[in-house]
Each structure stands twice: as C-alpha cells, then as structure tokens.
Design an enzyme around this catalytic site. Structure first.
Site, PDB file in Angstrom:
ATOM      1  N   THR A  38       0.822  -1.217   0.000  1.00 23.76           N
ATOM      2  CA  THR A  38       0.000   0.000   0.000  1.00 23.76           C
ATOM      3  C   THR A  38       0.853   1.263   0.000  1.00 23.76           C
ATOM      4  OG1 THR A  38      -1.326  -1.296   1.564  1.00 23.76           O
ATOM      5  CG2 THR A  38      -2.026   0.984   1.160  1.00 23.76           C
ATOM      6  N   HIS A  87      -8.564  -0.279   2.388  1.00 23.65           N
ATOM      7  CA  HIS A  87      -8.400  -1.728   2.581  1.00 23.65           C
ATOM      8  C   HIS A  87      -9.763  -2.438   2.488  1.00 23.65           C
ATOM      9  CE1 HIS A  87      -4.222  -1.431   3.590  1.00 23.65           C
ATOM     10  NE2 HIS A  87      -4.371  -0.968   4.815  1.00 23.65           N
ATOM     11  N   ARG A  89      -0.350  -9.120  -3.291  1.00 25.40           N
ATOM     12  CA  ARG A  89       1.001  -9.652  -2.975  1.00 25.40           C
ATOM     13  C   ARG A  89       0.868 -11.111  -2.586  1.00 25.40           C
ATOM     14  NH1 ARG A  89       5.004  -7.277   1.800  1.00 25.40           N
ATOM     15  NH2 ARG A  89       6.936  -8.097   0.910  1.00 25.40           N
ATOM     16  N   SER A 130       4.797 -10.243   6.697  1.00 26.56           N
ATOM     17  CA  SER A 130       4.822  -8.802   6.901  1.00 26.56           C
ATOM     18  C   SER A 130       3.835  -8.391   7.994  1.00 26.56           C
ATOM     19  CB  SER A 130       4.497  -8.100   5.579  1.00 26.56           C
ATOM     20  OG  SER A 130       4.630  -6.725   5.700  1.00 26.56           O
TER      21      SER A 130
HETATM   22  N1  PPS Z   1       8.848   1.573  -1.491  1.00 29.40           N
HETATM   23  C1  PPS Z   1       8.629   0.292  -1.218  1.00 29.40           C
HETATM   24  N2  PPS Z   1       8.960  -0.670  -2.106  1.00 29.40           N
HETATM   25  C2  PPS Z   1       8.742  -1.970  -1.844  1.00 29.40           C
HETATM   26  N3  PPS Z   1       8.188  -2.417  -0.693  1.00 29.40           N
HETATM   27  C3  PPS Z   1       7.827  -1.499   0.222  1.00 29.40           C
HETATM   28  C4  PPS Z   1       8.013  -0.123   0.005  1.00 29.40           C
HETATM   29  N4  PPS Z   1       7.553   0.537   1.079  1.00 29.40           N
HETATM   30  C5  PPS Z   1       7.100  -0.378   1.942  1.00 29.40           C
HETATM   31  N5  PPS Z   1       7.270  -1.617   1.438  1.00 29.40           N
HETATM   32  C6  PPS Z   1       6.935  -2.907   2.060  1.00 29.40           C
HETATM   33  O1  PPS Z   1       5.517  -3.106   2.021  1.00 29.40           O
HETATM   34  C7  PPS Z   1       5.112  -3.775   3.216  1.00 29.40           C
HETATM   35  C8  PPS Z   1       4.148  -2.891   3.988  1.00 29.40           C
HETATM   36  O2  PPS Z   1       2.890  -3.073   3.366  1.00 29.40           O
HETATM   37  P1  PPS Z   1       1.823  -1.929   3.237  1.00 29.40           P
HETATM   38  O3  PPS Z   1       2.458  -0.680   2.792  1.00 29.40           O
HETATM   39  O4  PPS Z   1       0.731  -2.502   2.410  1.00 29.40           O
HETATM   40  O5  PPS Z   1       1.314  -1.737   4.736  1.00 29.40           O
HETATM   41  S1  PPS Z   1      -0.055  -1.019   5.154  1.00 29.40           S
HETATM   42  O6  PPS Z   1      -1.141  -1.841   4.613  1.00 29.40           O
HETATM   43  O7  PPS Z   1      -0.056   0.336   4.622  1.00 29.40           O
HETATM   44  O8  PPS Z   1      -0.047  -1.052   6.621  1.00 29.40           O
HETATM   45  C9  PPS Z   1       6.371  -4.073   4.001  1.00 29.40           C
HETATM   46  O9  PPS Z   1       6.802  -5.347   3.544  1.00 29.40           O
HETATM   47  P2  PPS Z   1       7.766  -6.284   4.378  1.00 29.40           P
HETATM   48  O10 PPS Z   1       9.117  -5.649   4.306  1.00 29.40           O
HETATM   49  O11 PPS Z   1       7.746  -7.610   3.687  1.00 29.40           O
HETATM   50  O12 PPS Z   1       7.247  -6.357   5.777  1.00 29.40           O
HETATM   51  C10 PPS Z   1       7.267  -2.940   3.537  1.00 29.40           C
HETATM   52  O13 PPS Z   1       8.628  -3.163   3.767  1.00 29.40           O
END
Ligand code: PPS
Length: 349
Positions: free
Chosen positions: A97, A158, A180, A188
């Site tokens: 997100t 969501h 994902r 995560s």
């Molecule tokens: N820029 C960027 N690029 C790639 N991945 C990223 C990025 N920013 C956040 N993340 C990873 O996304 C995971 C967090 O998910 P969300 O952003 O969906 O969280 S939320 O729903 O807003 O709470 C979480 O994944 P995991 O590292 O596997 O825990 C974040 O590390």
C-alpha cells in the site's frame, strides 16, 4: 530527472496531515464508534492481531474502535460520496500500500515538482500515508482532505470490493488493486502486528499467526476472498479496475509504473521518457529512499513512520515458514484460486 540530494520543507494546503484536526477527529471517532456499538455487539468475533478482537462483517474480518475498522466501513457505506474523477488504491494490508500510494501520488502530481527536479517533493519529507489518505480516515475529518476543485482526488482503502461504499461502485471512477503473494503478506503482517500490539498482550508467535491467517482471520481478510473480489472486478470492468501484483512491480518497476500512468490517464510523454522521468519517480518511491525519509517520527500517536518499512523484498517468507506451512498455504491458495489466473511472478513461490 535524477534524484535530488537535499530535501526541503513543503506546503500543500489541500493535502492531509493526520494531526491537523486533533480534537475534532477524536470527538468524531467517539461519535461514530458509539453509533455502531449495538451493531458491533451482534457480529461474530475472533482473536485479533493488533486489537483484541476482529469482527466479521459482510464476510470479512475487521478491527473495531480504530480509524480503519468495521465501524468506519459501516459509516462510509452510508455517507461516502465518490466523484467520477476519483482514483482509489485498494489493497489488503501489507501488500505494498505505502509503495503504491507513493507511486500514484508522484505520478499524478509530477508536473508540480518537475521544475526543481523533485527537490521539494513532499515524499522527501513526509510519509506516503500523509500524502494520500485512506477513505477510512477521511470519515473522521471535519475538513475534507481535498477542496472541491481538486481533481482527481486520490484515496486508498483496505475495504473488500463487495463492501465498498455503493457510490464508489456507481461513480465509474478508476480503481487500482495491488496484490502480494500470501506468504509474504502473512510474514509482513506478523511483524507489523507485533510492533503495534499493546505490549501488555504479549507478542504473537508465528505459529499463532499462521493458524489465524490460514483460517482467513486477519484484518480485512480472508486474504483469498479479498484478492478474488478485486480480481473478478478487474475482469468484469477492465477499464475501471487495474489488477497489479507487488512481485511484478518489483521485477519490472519501470514498465509497470508506465502501465499505471497510462491506466490512470497520466501517460508518460516522449519528452518525459527522454528525461528519465519514470526512473526519477521509481527512485523517489524506492524502498531505500522512503525508508530513509521515514526513519523517524510518527504517523499518528501510536504508529511510527518506520513501521511501514521492513525488508521490502519478495520471498522473505522462506525465512519464516516451515515446508509444511508453505505446503498448507499452497493447497489453500490452489483451491481458493482454482480456475483463476492469479499468479505471483516469483521463482521462489
Ligand atoms: N517503497 C517500497 N517498495 C517496496 N516495498 C515497500 C516499500 N515501502 C514499503 N514496502 C513494504 O511493504 C510492506 C508494507 O505493506 P503496506 O504498505 O501494504 O502496509 S499497510 O497496509 O499500509 O499497513 C512491508 O513489507 P515487508 O518488508 O515484507 O514487511 C514494507 O517493507
């Protein structure tokens, strides 16, 4: 367009800051939670990940008494008014997100910051969650995030497809869904929940969260139903619902960002292509850059900015799931997604 080194303060009057409304928000939250408390009491409940309980509403599990909660969904369903020019980003929590918010915000607003080569870009000083709000948080605001003339309004959510406010479904606006692979979502969410849980409740074990996730019990889960709802909508309304995966975005970010730009109605021009505009946006929104910008501070009282950045990789589940757990999730996924073309471009899965 290369990445700037320095970051500067910015001011965008039409963009949200969660703390702006302070007392109003708290008062509005109390009113809304109170309005739905009798209905909440009738809903099936289960053990929560972050909050004590999750409540089943319209086939999905939701937290309660939070900004993103079952009460918010109910309130949005009865009051939210979509505009045909709105753009909605839908995800299950932990599906990318924050990344999608940053990319879409940067794409749609790119002309505002191009003259100074992005050096005053909000994403260099502020969380993507401050730049592009959830509709779930919008309901508590006295002052709407966007002034009437602001178009398009960008929102994330969501909320499962079948529970979206009717006006979003009827307005004909665009929607992007980011999916994902379930094993990385589970991992995560496990880490996120343990960071945010009230310490007095102790930490969740991975085995516990695996059990809950497999049974579909997670905030806005079941995982499979959430994905299927938006996938079906993307097949039925291909011009209105774009279905992307985190894994594809990771493998070829540049081409997927171009695809996203075309779909949103903000295609990359030849001139921008020559200037490396997409590469600039990709770098601005990279895990490395955003995690650095958001190393400190809080999004709200209880959520540190860095909670949204952990590994940012595909396949970290291999460090958490046993072979048996992995096979169980494969079986569930095979059964739930039978006949559907939903795959994650990941050699590990
Ligand atoms: N820029 C960027 N690029 C790639 N991945 C990223 C990025 N920013 C956040 N993340 C990873 O996304 C995971 C967090 O998910 P969300 O952003 O969906 O969280 S939320 O729903 O807003 O709470 C979480 O994944 P995991 O590292 O596997 O825990 C974040 O590390």
């Amino acid at each position: 367009m290369s990445m700037p080194i320095a970051s500067h303060a910015f001011s965008l009057p039409s963009l949200p800051k969660y703390s702006n409304e302070g007392n109003h928000e708290t008062a509005n939250m109390a009113l809304i939670f109170d309005r739905y408390k009798d209905r909440l009491a009738t809903l099936p409940k289960e053990k929560g990940w972050i909050t004590e309980n999750l409540y089943m509403y319209q086939g999905f599990w939701h937290q309660s008494s939070r900004r993103i909660s079952v009460e918010t969904v109910m309130a949005l369903q009865s009051t939210f008014k979509a505009h045909p020019t709105d753009i909605y980003l839908a995800t299950l929590p932990k599906s990318g997100t924050t990344w999608l918010k940053a990319l879409v915000f940067a794409l749609v607003n790119r002309n505002r910051y191009k003259d100074d080569r992005f050096s005053t870009h909000p994403l260099l000083v502020s969380s993507p969650h401050n730049c592009l709000p959830f509709i779930e948080t919008e309901i508590f605001r006295n002052t709407p995030t966007y002034v009437d003339s602001h178009s398009p309004r960008l929102f994330a959510t969501h909320i499962p497809y079948t529970s979206l406010p009717q006006s979003i479904l009827e307005s004909g606006c665009r929607l992007v869904y980011l999916c994902r692979n379930p094993k990385d979502v589970l991992v995560s969410m496990f880490h996120f929940a343990n960071k945010l849980r009230d310490k007095s409740r102790g930490l969740l074990t991975f085995e516990e969260t695996f059990e809950l996730f497999s049974k579909g019990i997670m905030p806005t889960g079941p995982y499979w139903d959430h994905v299927k709802g938006y996938h079906k909508a993307s097949l039925e309304h291909p011009g209105k619902v774009l279905f992307l995966t985190y894994e594809d975005m990771k493998i070829d970010t540049v081409n997927n960002v171009k695809r996203l730009a075309r779909y949103l109605g903000y295609p990359i021009t030849e001139e921008e292509e020559a200037e490396g505009a997409v590469e600039g946006i990709v770098k601005l929104c990279s895990f490395e850059n955003l995690s650095e910008v958001n190393k400190h501070g809080n999004l709200r009282e209880d959520i540190p900015n860095d909670a949204f950045f952990r590994e940012g990789k595909v396949g970290d589940w291999t460090n958490h799931l046993t072979d048996e757990m992995s096979s169980i999730l494969d079986e569930i996924t095979k059964e739930k997604f039978y006949g559907l073309d939903i795959t994650w471009n990941n050699p590990i899965c």
